[in-house]
Design a protein around this motif. Structure first.
Motif, short mmCIF file in Angstrom:
data_model
loop_
_atom_site.label_atom_id
_atom_site.label_comp_id
_atom_site.label_asym_id
_atom_site.label_seq_id
_atom_site.Cartn_x
_atom_site.Cartn_y
_atom_site.Cartn_z
N LEU A 156 6.80 -35.74 -5.62
CA LEU A 156 6.03 -34.61 -5.09
C LEU A 156 5.62 -34.90 -3.66
N ALA A 176 2.90 -33.77 -1.56
CA ALA A 176 1.62 -33.08 -1.75
C ALA A 176 1.06 -32.66 -0.39
N ALA A 233 4.51 -29.09 -2.40
CA ALA A 233 3.38 -28.24 -2.76
C ALA A 233 2.46 -28.08 -1.57
N THR A 256 0.48 -23.89 -4.15
CA THR A 256 -0.51 -24.32 -5.13
C THR A 256 -1.50 -25.29 -4.50
N VAL A 285 -3.14 -28.82 -4.55
CA VAL A 285 -2.77 -30.14 -5.08
C VAL A 285 -3.87 -30.74 -5.94
N LEU A 312 -2.67 -29.10 -10.09
CA LEU A 312 -1.22 -28.94 -10.07
C LEU A 312 -0.68 -28.36 -11.38
#
Length: 200
Positions: free
Chosen positions: A46, A48, A72, A96, A98, A101
Motif C-alpha cells: 500500500l 498510503a 490510497a 479513502t 488511511v 482503510l
C-alpha cells in the motif's frame, strides 16, 4: 468528514495539478526508498497517502506483475493527477482515509508512506490502523525526499522538539502502534524510517 480531513483535502487539492512540476527531481529518491523497503515479487503493498503516485511505478517494479500495488489518498485531485501523469496503471487507486482503510486485516506485506506522518490527524491511531492491515513481520517505510532540517528551511521555519519525525518522538510512537523501528536516516538528501510490524 472531520475538520482535519477537510483541511488536508483543501491544502492538497489546491496544489495537486502543479505538485509534480514543483518537485521534478524527486523520482530517484522515491525509487531508492522503495528499494530499501525490501519488497519481493508477488508482494502486496500500500502507498498510503499516495498523492500524485510518484512511488507507484517503483512499487510496481518491485513487486512485479503478480504483485499488488494499492495507492490510497484522501484528495480526489491528487488521484486525478496520478492518472493524468500515467501512473494509474501501476496500481489500484482508492479514494479513502488511511486511518480507516477498507482492507482486510493482515492482507499487506508492506506500507510506503511519503510525507505521510505530518498529515495524520491522529498519528497513534492511524499508525495502528496501518499495522492492522499488515501481516506480522511486514514492513513500513516513512519517507520524505529531503530531511527534516532541509524541509524546515524550505518552508521557512525551524525544526521543533515536537516534530513527530524526530527519532526520539517517532520510536515510541511506532512502538505504541504495533511497529518496531529498525532503521532511521534523517539526512539533507532524504528522510527514511523503516519499521517492522510486531505480533500484536
Amino acid at each position: 468528514m472531520n475538520d482535519d480531513h477537510t483541511h488536508v483535502q483543501e491544502f492538497f487539492g489546491a496544489r495537486a495539478a502543479a505538485w509534480d512540476a514543483k518537485f521534478p527531481d524527486d523520482g530517484p529518491a522515491f525509487a531508492a526508498a522503495v528499494a530499501d523497503l525490501g519488497l519481493r515479487h508477488g508482494d502486496t503493498v500500500l502507498d498510503a497517502g499516495c498523492g500524485t503516485g510518484r512511488a507507484l511505478p517503483p512499487l510496481r517494479e518491485a513487486v512485479g506483475r503478480w504483485g499488488t500495488v494499492v495507492g490510497a489518498d484522501l484528495t480526489p485531485q491528487m488521484l486525478r493527477a496520478a492518472v493524468d501523469a500515467g501512473r494509474g496503471g501501476s496500481g489500484s487507486l482508492l479514494l479513502t482515509d488511511v486511518g480507516r482503510l477498507p482492507l482486510r486485516t493482515a492482507c499487506l506485506d508492506a506500507v510506503f508512506g511519503a510525507g505521510l506522518i505530518s498529515h495524520l490527524p491522529d498519528p497513534s491511531e492511524n499508525l495502528r490502523e496501518l499495522a492492522r492491515v499488515v501481516r506480522p513481520g511486514g514492513r513500513l517505510a516513512l519517507f520524505h525526499p529531503i530531511g527534516r532540517v532541509a524541509l524546515a528551511a524550505r518552508q521557512g521555519r525551524q525544526v521543533t522538539d515536537g516534530d513527530l519525525r524526530a527519532e526520539r518522538n517517532l520510536r515510541p510512537l511506532l512502538e505504541g502502534s504495533g511497529w518496531h523501528l529498525v532503521s532511521y536516516a534523517d539526512e539533507d538528501a532524504r528522510f527514511l524510517a523503516l519499521a517492522v510490524r510486531g505480533d500484536v
